[in-house]
Design a protein around this motif. Sequence first.
Motif, PDB file in Angstrom:
ATOM      1  N   ALA A   1      -3.565  12.490 -12.620  1.00 48.18           N
ATOM      2  CA  ALA A   1      -3.157  11.093 -12.439  1.00 48.18           C
ATOM      3  C   ALA A   1      -2.416  10.635 -13.686  1.00 48.18           C
ATOM      4  CB  ALA A   1      -4.370  10.207 -12.194  1.00 48.18           C
TER       5      ALA A   1
ATOM      6  N   THR B   1      -3.910   3.130 -13.072  1.00 50.75           N
ATOM      7  CA  THR B   1      -4.106   4.561 -12.896  1.00 50.75           C
ATOM      8  C   THR B   1      -3.652   4.936 -11.490  1.00 50.75           C
ATOM      9  OG1 THR B   1      -6.001   4.533 -14.402  1.00 50.75           O
ATOM     10  CG2 THR B   1      -5.776   6.438 -12.938  1.00 50.75           C
ATOM     11  N   PHE B   2      -2.767   5.927 -11.374  1.00 53.29           N
ATOM     12  CA  PHE B   2      -2.210   6.254 -10.068  1.00 53.29           C
ATOM     13  C   PHE B   2      -1.950   7.759  -9.986  1.00 53.29           C
ATOM     14  CE2 PHE B   2       0.901   4.816 -13.086  1.00 53.29           C
ATOM     15  CZ  PHE B   2       1.987   5.654 -12.967  1.00 53.29           C
ATOM     16  N   PRO B   3      -2.202   8.362  -8.823  1.00 51.50           N
ATOM     17  CA  PRO B   3      -2.057   9.815  -8.686  1.00 51.50           C
ATOM     18  C   PRO B   3      -0.592  10.227  -8.559  1.00 51.50           C
ATOM     19  CG  PRO B   3      -2.647   8.848  -6.588  1.00 51.50           C
ATOM     20  CD  PRO B   3      -2.677   7.728  -7.584  1.00 51.50           C
TER      21      PRO B   3
ATOM     22  N   SER C   1       1.438  11.661  -6.235  1.00 55.02           N
ATOM     23  CA  SER C   1       1.337  11.915  -4.797  1.00 55.02           C
ATOM     24  C   SER C   1       2.424  11.163  -4.073  1.00 55.02           C
ATOM     25  CB  SER C   1      -0.033  11.465  -4.273  1.00 55.02           C
ATOM     26  OG  SER C   1      -0.051  11.429  -2.864  1.00 55.02           O
TER      27      SER C   1
ATOM     28  N   GLY D   1       1.695   7.403  -2.413  1.00 57.86           N
ATOM     29  CA  GLY D   1       1.355   6.254  -3.254  1.00 57.86           C
ATOM     30  C   GLY D   1       1.696   4.929  -2.600  1.00 57.86           C
TER      31      GLY D   1
ATOM     32  N   SER E   1       3.269   4.125  -8.562  1.00 62.38           N
ATOM     33  CA  SER E   1       3.206   5.363  -7.792  1.00 62.38           C
ATOM     34  C   SER E   1       4.046   6.431  -8.468  1.00 62.38           C
ATOM     35  CB  SER E   1       3.695   5.139  -6.352  1.00 62.38           C
ATOM     36  OG  SER E   1       5.063   4.754  -6.346  1.00 62.38           O
TER      37      SER E   1
END
Length: 702
Positions: free
Chosen positions: A71, A89-91, A93, A96, A102
């Motif tokens: 992340a 906090t963002f993965p 991916s 998103g 994202s």
Amino acid sequence: MAVGPCSGNRVGLGALGIKSCDFQAARNNEEHHTKDISSRRLVVRRGQPFIITLHFRAPVHAFLPALKKVALIAQTGEQPSKANMTQATFPISSLGDQKWWSAEVEERDAQSWTISVTTPSDALIGHYSLLLQVLHRKPRLLGQFTLLFNPWVQEDAVFLGNEAQRWEYLLNQNGLIYLGTADCIQEEPWDFGQFEGDVLDLSLDLLSVDKQVEKWGNPVHVACILGTLLHALKKKSVLPTPQPQATQEGALLNKRRGSVPILRQWLTGQGRPVCESQAWVLAAVACTVLRCLGIPARVVTTFNSAQTTGGGLFVEECYDEEGLQNGKVQRGKIWIFQTSTECWMARPALPQGYGGWQILYPSASEGGGALKACDLVPVRAVKEGTLGLTPAVADLFATVNASCVVWKCCEDGTLELTNSNTKYVGNNISTKGVGGDRCEDITQNYKYPKGSLQEKEVLARVQNKKLEHGGYDGNHPPSPETADPLYLFLEAPTSLPLGGDAQFSVTLINPSDQEKSVQLAIGVQAVYYNGVLAAELWRKKMFLELSGNLVKKITTILSYSYFEQSPPENSFLRLTALATYSESSLSCFAQEDIAIGRPCLTIEMPEAAEQYRPLTASVSIHNSLDAPMKDCMISILGRGLIHRERTYKLGPVRPGDTMCTQFRFTPTKVGLQRLTVEMDCNTFQNLTNYRSVTVVAPELAA
């Protein structure tokens, strides 16, 4: 090889199998319209993706299990937290949230991943750290970037749909500020310099005085905070009085070529202080900071602006029996011109229709705390007289709609009302036009045409609204009445040549059958743009016998040779006429403000030039004065044209002679550039002119 801000973090990232991170500043900044700020540090705009590349120490398949649980963390402020929106906090991916932070992998090979990071269109602006986290291990710093507002993204509150307007009000560093009088508008070339190397950091340092970082995503809040802080700095840092011009150091204090030296002076003490008679530069500095942070902004000049009326719709001025203003202020004051800053944004918290241009209005009120003394007023609210929208609407409505009442102060101290013929307040509201160097009149944005039905309806509604809230009498000026009138009209030149003379006339009309014995007093004073008296220059009295039904026109000369002293630098001439006849206690009054015309600085150069090929500009000035111009110094400057400002000392120019000189320089930056030339001598300071040139790349020129 590592590229970008994380090159110093290789050891810490090694445990995660990451060799380096490339923030691709040059590519991203180009796409985010921030390349003029830097090509080395990442500066991006919110709501728009940017690219980073992770380089791995070994083929990526060796770390694939770990990377699936990776992340990113973006954080800003002194104490980042999710609770106040300063940490996200963002993965990594493709699934998103498009309305939140994202990231997704766009390209991959055995040694690297190219990741597209998208920020929300309402994200907080400021300096950010970007970190990488695997599972619950301690995050590793990848580097820093700066996030700004984005007028190119429709979801951003500062979205501006027209590309030409975005270029003008956000990207253009070459400005024009309009000074002078309503009848003689003078343009001042101005270097906003919003993309100068340290301006971004200075602007965010200034904003950091506000500890409500969680509100930095709201352009309304940011603009109000900046307006308040700059106003406080101006009051603290501006010199109390103009400095003498006898020394070079004194002359430098009066330089006013651009915002950046002033901003540096106010924030770091490095730069040139600004004299009180030039305090209008506050609007220009505010425009620079707003543009730097991504908020479209422009400087607007209102001529004949009513000030300090307390929201009342008339101003009172006092003149003595010789027609000279005596400095006693009954109510308010009329400034010859007043500059303000407009900024563009949506206003979702207000009723529909009040988005668009907003006036940054530093309140004079000392109450409410240091960071609550600035208002942001929709221009439309001023035009419609929507007094209840924000507290400052009433004051701004008065600046462009008030009437002026003139009193004659008699020798015994009593005041007598005059029948005054004064100027229209709120005239020729001007700003630089889009995509060129023309002056655009935007008066129609602030008020309906004079005498129109809409204007009468708005004025009536405002007056009734004020009466409903306490019967405020500042809206109904006294009306002079007499059964035996006398009329006075004044015709004057819009400007008087420095050291020269011009013709003006006074017309008296006696509409009655009776002869009148009239005393006519004519006076000239020097005043600063904010209406403050600078000096008494000349006065004259004459006694006339006006036959019945007579129109008498008196034409005379206004000459520098009449003046008791030279008008101070940056002042204007206020010509007044006061006619009194013994049978009536009602005097007639008229006034005109006259700009001081200085010699013309002429620049000749091509309209187009080739990058890296020398270019020649010719500069000339004709001495129309009756004395030699001594201690002549010419300065030339221009971003993308001249590396550093150049200053040249020249010999004296005798009366009637023309000085000509040439300068050679090499353009280094393509696009529309501006050459500014400034001349100082013993007679005047800050005489400027400019020329624009389009610089093309060598291959295009060929």
